[in-house]
Design an enzyme around this catalytic site. Structure first.
Site, short mmCIF file in Angstrom:
data_model
loop_
_atom_site.label_atom_id
_atom_site.label_comp_id
_atom_site.label_asym_id
_atom_site.label_seq_id
_atom_site.Cartn_x
_atom_site.Cartn_y
_atom_site.Cartn_z
N ASP A 25 19.59 67.74 -16.09
CA ASP A 25 19.38 66.33 -16.42
C ASP A 25 17.91 66.13 -16.78
OD1 ASP A 25 19.64 63.37 -16.51
OD2 ASP A 25 21.53 63.76 -15.48
N GLY A 43 15.79 68.96 -18.63
CA GLY A 43 15.99 69.29 -20.03
C GLY A 43 16.74 68.21 -20.76
N ASP A 44 17.04 68.45 -22.02
CA ASP A 44 17.73 67.50 -22.88
C ASP A 44 18.99 68.17 -23.42
OD1 ASP A 44 18.63 65.72 -24.78
OD2 ASP A 44 16.73 65.53 -25.83
N PHE A 45 20.14 67.71 -22.96
CA PHE A 45 21.39 68.37 -23.38
C PHE A 45 21.71 68.12 -24.84
CE2 PHE A 45 22.79 64.59 -20.75
CZ PHE A 45 23.03 63.74 -21.81
N HIS A 96 30.66 59.40 -22.58
CA HIS A 96 30.87 58.05 -23.10
C HIS A 96 29.58 57.30 -23.36
CE1 HIS A 96 31.25 56.85 -18.62
NE2 HIS A 96 30.06 56.50 -19.02
#
Length: 365
Positions: free
Chosen positions: A229, A255-257, A275
């Protein structure tokens, strides 16, 4: 693949005396109520929500953990106006939240108990999050979203949702606690619906405070996991997994998914996150998972999947939350399937749970 017509809606386990699902306004209405009267009651149903938020903010349920108390005592304990507090509690008691055991004396009910601070599954943080003025302003301006397709949150508050919370850590912490509450609420149902036996390494993508990964690790002592996250959430997740006693097997990574996800997992999980994003970003997230997973790996997505047509489902109202606050949406199976296919994944199965949440199982094409 299950079709939209065959996919049965989950219910929230509640309903009116006539058996109608307990959707917003349902606490005040039944199927036998004349349409104009029912509409009048539904228009006023937001007052119930506001009073619940007030009760949570004031800590009223906590004040009743020792038993019923006169409203005067409650007013003194909470610094409120006696008569006004009585009127608010009388209104809530009429919906089953609190009970007036004798004139001017109120006690706890199973509903009010859910707003206590220390009970298992407490909804107090959720109520306080729902009551944030910034969030309320967005829903007051939801007509803007319906007219333009853009989030009314940014229109009403001058900044996009994630940017606004990133600049106000105290609000971000409340949001994360509220989402942690909801995560814990569905975790047990998910664990009863999907068997994690045999999973060696799990990657929880957008795992927030790490509640789901921690509980899975507790149940499966041979499993290791990574919770991915934003970096600002990592310390909160580390504390959760430490308290769960699984910090030696669950690593929390910032991190950045939308850029990349950790490789090496034989099972990936996306819980209550897909969503939040529009179709382009949701597909990017799924594609990153597909690139990271082994050819024989799997992806479990935990989300609401409402049925088509008029069938009632809480996800259809959660979708309006997405409309007002973010660029995301709650998707039907027909809307989800092309996202998975574009990402190189095959949506094999959708399993309903007792709550409105479903478990989606996907594998590489």
């Amino acid at each position: 693949m299950v079709t939209d017509t065959a996919h049965q809606p989950a219910t929230n386990g509640a309903g009116s005396a006539a058996g109608t699902p307990d959707m917003p306004g349902g606490a005040l209405s039944t199927a036998e109520t004349p349409p104009d009267v029912r509409m009048y009651q539904m228009l006023y149903s937001s007052i119930v929500s506001q009073l619940l938020i007030t009760a949570a903010e004031l800590g009223l349920p906590d004040e009743l953990t020792g038993g019923p108390r006169p409203v005067g005592e409650l007013a003194s304990a909470t610094g409120t106006h006696r008569d006004s507090l009585y009127r608010a509690m009388r209104a809530l008691a009429s919906t089953g939240v609190f009970t007036e055991v004798e004139p001017g004396v109120f006690g706890q009910t199973p509903l009010s108990e859910t707003l206590c601070s220390d009970v298992n599954g407490s909804m107090r943080d959720v109520a306080r999050y729902v009551g944030l003025p910034e969030r309320q302003r967005a829903f007051a301006a939801v007509t803007h979203s319906v007219r333009t397709g853009e989030p009314s949150f940014e229109h009403a508050n001058g900044a996009a949702w994630w940017e606004y919370f990133a600049e106000r850590p105290e609000l971000g912490t409340l949001f994360n606690r509220a989402m942690g509450t909801m995560s814990r609420r569905v975790n047990s149902e998910v664990l009863d619906t999907y068997d994690f036996t045999g999973v060696r390494h799990l990657v929880d993508v957008g795992g927030g405070q790490g509640h789901l990964a921690a509980e899975i690790a507790q149940r499966h002592p041979d499993l290791t996991a990574v919770v991915l996250d934003l970096p600002r959430v990592v310390p909160e997740a580390e504390e959760v997994v430490r308290r769960a006693g699984v910090a030696d097997r669950v690593r929390c990574a910032g991190g950045d998914f939308l850029e990349a996800v950790p490789e090496g997992g034989d099972l990936y999980v996306i819980s209550w996150t897909l969503h939040d994003w529009n179709d382009e970003d949701a597909t990017r997230m799924l594609s990153n998972v597909r690139r990271a997973m082994a050819p024989d790996g799997a992806l479990v997505v935990i989300d609401e999947v409402p049925p088509a047509g008029d069938s009632p489902h809480f996800g259809k109202f959660e979708d309006i939350v997405m409309l007002a606050l973010l660029h995301g949406r709650i998707r039907t199976e027909r809307e989800l399937d092309p996202l998975f296919r574009t990402a190189g994944l095959r949506l094999d199965e959708i399993r309903d749970t007792p709550s409105p949440t479903s478990v989606l199982i996907a594998r590489p094409e």
